[in-house]
Motif scaffolding. Sequence first.
Motif, PDB file in Angstrom:
ATOM      1  N   GLN A   1      -8.038   4.404  81.428  1.00  0.00           N
ATOM      2  CA  GLN A   1      -7.917   3.915  80.157  1.00  0.00           C
ATOM      3  C   GLN A   1      -7.068   2.498  80.219  1.00  0.00           C
TER       4      GLN A   1
ATOM      5  N   HIS B   1      -9.346   0.359  78.178  1.00  0.00           N
ATOM      6  CA  HIS B   1      -9.136   0.438  76.785  1.00  0.00           C
ATOM      7  C   HIS B   1      -9.382  -0.871  76.182  1.00  0.00           C
ATOM      8  N   PRO B   2      -9.969  -1.141  75.023  1.00  0.00           N
ATOM      9  CA  PRO B   2     -10.244  -2.103  74.276  1.00  0.00           C
ATOM     10  C   PRO B   2      -9.141  -2.891  74.005  1.00  0.00           C
ATOM     11  N   ASP B   3      -7.999  -2.354  73.857  1.00  0.00           N
ATOM     12  CA  ASP B   3      -6.677  -2.986  73.585  1.00  0.00           C
ATOM     13  C   ASP B   3      -6.335  -4.107  74.638  1.00  0.00           C
ATOM     14  N   LEU B   4      -6.991  -3.851  75.751  1.00  0.00           N
ATOM     15  CA  LEU B   4      -6.416  -4.497  76.988  1.00  0.00           C
ATOM     16  C   LEU B   4      -7.550  -5.639  77.442  1.00  0.00           C
TER      17      LEU B   4
ATOM     18  N   SER C   1     -14.429   3.358  76.956  1.00  0.00           N
ATOM     19  CA  SER C   1     -13.014   4.210  76.735  1.00  0.00           C
ATOM     20  C   SER C   1     -13.149   5.394  75.698  1.00  0.00           C
TER      21      SER C   1
END
Lengths: 293, 573
Positions: free
Chosen positions: A145, A149-152, A168
């Motif tokens: 992750q 992870h798309p947030d990163l 993810s």
Amino acid sequence: MTRQRQLRTLLSSSSSSARLRRTLNPSNPNLPIEFAAKPPSPSLSSFFSPSPTTYSNNHRLLPGRGLDFLGNRRLSGKIFLSSQSARELDSKCWNCNAAAPFLVCSSCRCIQPVDQSVDYFQIFGLEKKYDIEDQNLDGKYKDWQKKLHPDLVHSKSKKEREYAADQSARVIDAYCTLTKPLSRAIYVLKLEGVNVDEEETISELDLLAEIMEIREAVEEAADSQALNQIQSEMQEKIKHWSNLFANAYRDRNFGEAVTAIRRMTYYERVTEEISDSSRNTRVVDNGFAARMS
Amino acid sequence: MAEPAYTVASDSENTEEEKSSSTFPEIAIGIDIGTSQCSVAVWNGSQVELLKNTRNQKMMRSYVTFKDEVPSGGVSNQLSHEHELLSGAAIFNMKRLIGRVDTDPVVHASRSLPFLVQTMDIGVRPFIAALVNNVWRSTTPEEALAIFLVELRAMAGIQLKRPVRNVVLTIPVSFGRFQLTRIERACAMAGLHVLRLMPEPTAVALLYAQQQQQTAHDNMGSGSEKIGLIFNMGAGYCDVAVTATAGGVSQIRALAGTTIGGEDLLQNMMHHLLPNAETLFSTHGISEIKAIGLLRVATQDAIHKLSFQASVQIDVDLGNGSKINKVLDRQEFEEVNKKVFEKCESLIIQCLHDAKIEVEDVNDVIAVGGCSYIPKVKDLVLNVCKRQELYKGMNPLEAAVSGAALEGAVASGISDPFGNLDLLTIQVTPLAIGIRADGGKFVPIIARNTTMPARKEMTFTTVHDNQTEALIIVYEGEGQQNAEENHLLGYFKIVGIPSAPKGVPEISVCLDIDASNVLRVYASAKHRGPHQKAMPSMEVRMPTVDDGHGWCAEALHRAYGSTSDLVTVQKKI
């Protein structure tokens, strides 16, 4: 309540998870999920056929996003193929062309499109087997992750952000599937080409009788202690059948393995039901303030 | 009329845009808008720093006064006296009012605040107003919040010597998606772009993840997984989270939250001290407002003191002939608020249960928020968690905003050479989302505490023979049986279901929450056989409801009855 009703409730209640799993599983041939906008989903046979119809190295098996919501990117395991045999040996990183990228390219760290031929065990670097209890699944899950992870990855291109979302989500699926013994059992059989139909009716009379007995015990349970008692009995039974499954699977006795899965499924439902019913102390956001004053 | 303090932006401004895409990253600031206090923090290149206003305060009161032509908020304004806040001219507790309809019990409880909260009880936005020169001047919770945020933004801009646009905001766990749109709306009005809305305890969890990672670094250890339970109780809301953290990744296992907080403790005590407070206040005359203001200040003061001493003397002259002279001790305070504390306990138990974590497996118990200073609150947390002491190393008032600032830096793509921003939060859905089916019941499709992004599909069928239409009514909530007890998100109709006996057609409903927490609902009737002409499927981004949605469900019911109902596909035996 008649016995028939009881049984019906027992079987239908909390079966939504099973139902979900059923509908989320497009490899189940009993379920003709076809949508207008959906491109023809490649079947096992077409995968092996030489005609390069729907996918190439670039497209692989990644269905497009958008309208294609049922033949979906987040659906686990569109095609279950065992291990490396199906991995495209000549696959290259879309960005730097380095050979054999995995979920992330090892040379340029770019996130790759989902390759459905990589199974959940491979994602976690595990040998394909049922007993994986002691492996550090959680740590590996978090490591992935942190890379996927798309947030990163917001500073990356739109394309790569989409790959991140897909990868993810798939790692989440993989983690959830492999963490729980029951879903892991179903998954390892799937990899062997055996689909467990969770909607199937129970025909074993002894199991039927047992379910009804358990059901009665649950209803008659006087207090939470009694429920806990049943709960731990169920856990014992699940463990027992989990061991039987492990043996059957090792011996490639898939008939026996499916029986074990069926048992585990029902005991699992009972525990879910007990834990739902013991949630009467639930907190509900219904404006406590006004009623207190 | 002076220029409005906020800029009017279209609703779409904060939603249609790419959530983040800038070649030159601006570090997003973290904002914790509390019901009573607010704070701002930012990653300063090496650590999180809380910003101070011109009066050197890190904690700013969350209110807006409409005394003069130009309204002013608690960021810059200097109250000459606490009582000024209670003169009718100030709007506060915006966070308890925003995105709620006037049938909501929380709005009803707010009617005893010293400004005007009027309810028609028909499911529309409540009418709120501030007293300016003996006139009730109407406003909205969004407008009040926007005015406050404009000040915050200006303050941060001066401190950071750069324009501030991107923010990470903390929100209560129990906020529904409609409430989130109202928060985003207020931010857009204030010219702020929301990168993320983060449930408060998950912001604390991120700070915890960072601290654990640092500890692991210092000990040269591998950093094994740690389970943290976070209890966060402020003035308006009480939230609990269970996080499993390792290597800077905070995987939220479960969330639980409800609308109780210091405000309830305060209102209960006021009611205890002056049982007829509500009738007294119902007319909202100037002297009543003053009286209730005096009572409020005195009670608040007493509650604060009770955190540090066993009893307190209350002497207050309400000016209308009634005086309160009383010694209040802790025991009495705890007895009056028994239900609040019980609810806090059950919230922790529920969260542990949902996380499938035994209390013995929790490594650290973290209590934050203003109410965590109350001895009874500390005790109940320790008690439920079977602990001797709470986690140390976090400032209870600064933890949430610090976590938001960390997330702001991470979301802006900032990296730290020492790995202090090597962080990630994996969120879960705080509320279940599903549709109305099975005769008015709420049928969850995405369960609570599902890891995001998430996508789930479920199949439904018709209840009548030859039913060709179906209403898809989407709700969000804690999973109450009755659909109407949950929050309505939107509705639409599926048409062209092939004529068939009831129970035969298959209608699939798929919910998708993407990485930006956007919810999309897909629905379609399935068609068997190649000769059937397929109807296009539907894709609806939710929430679609606007203000005044309270009566929509009822209106739909009146118009359609059960003609367009659905049921879940029952398991065959």
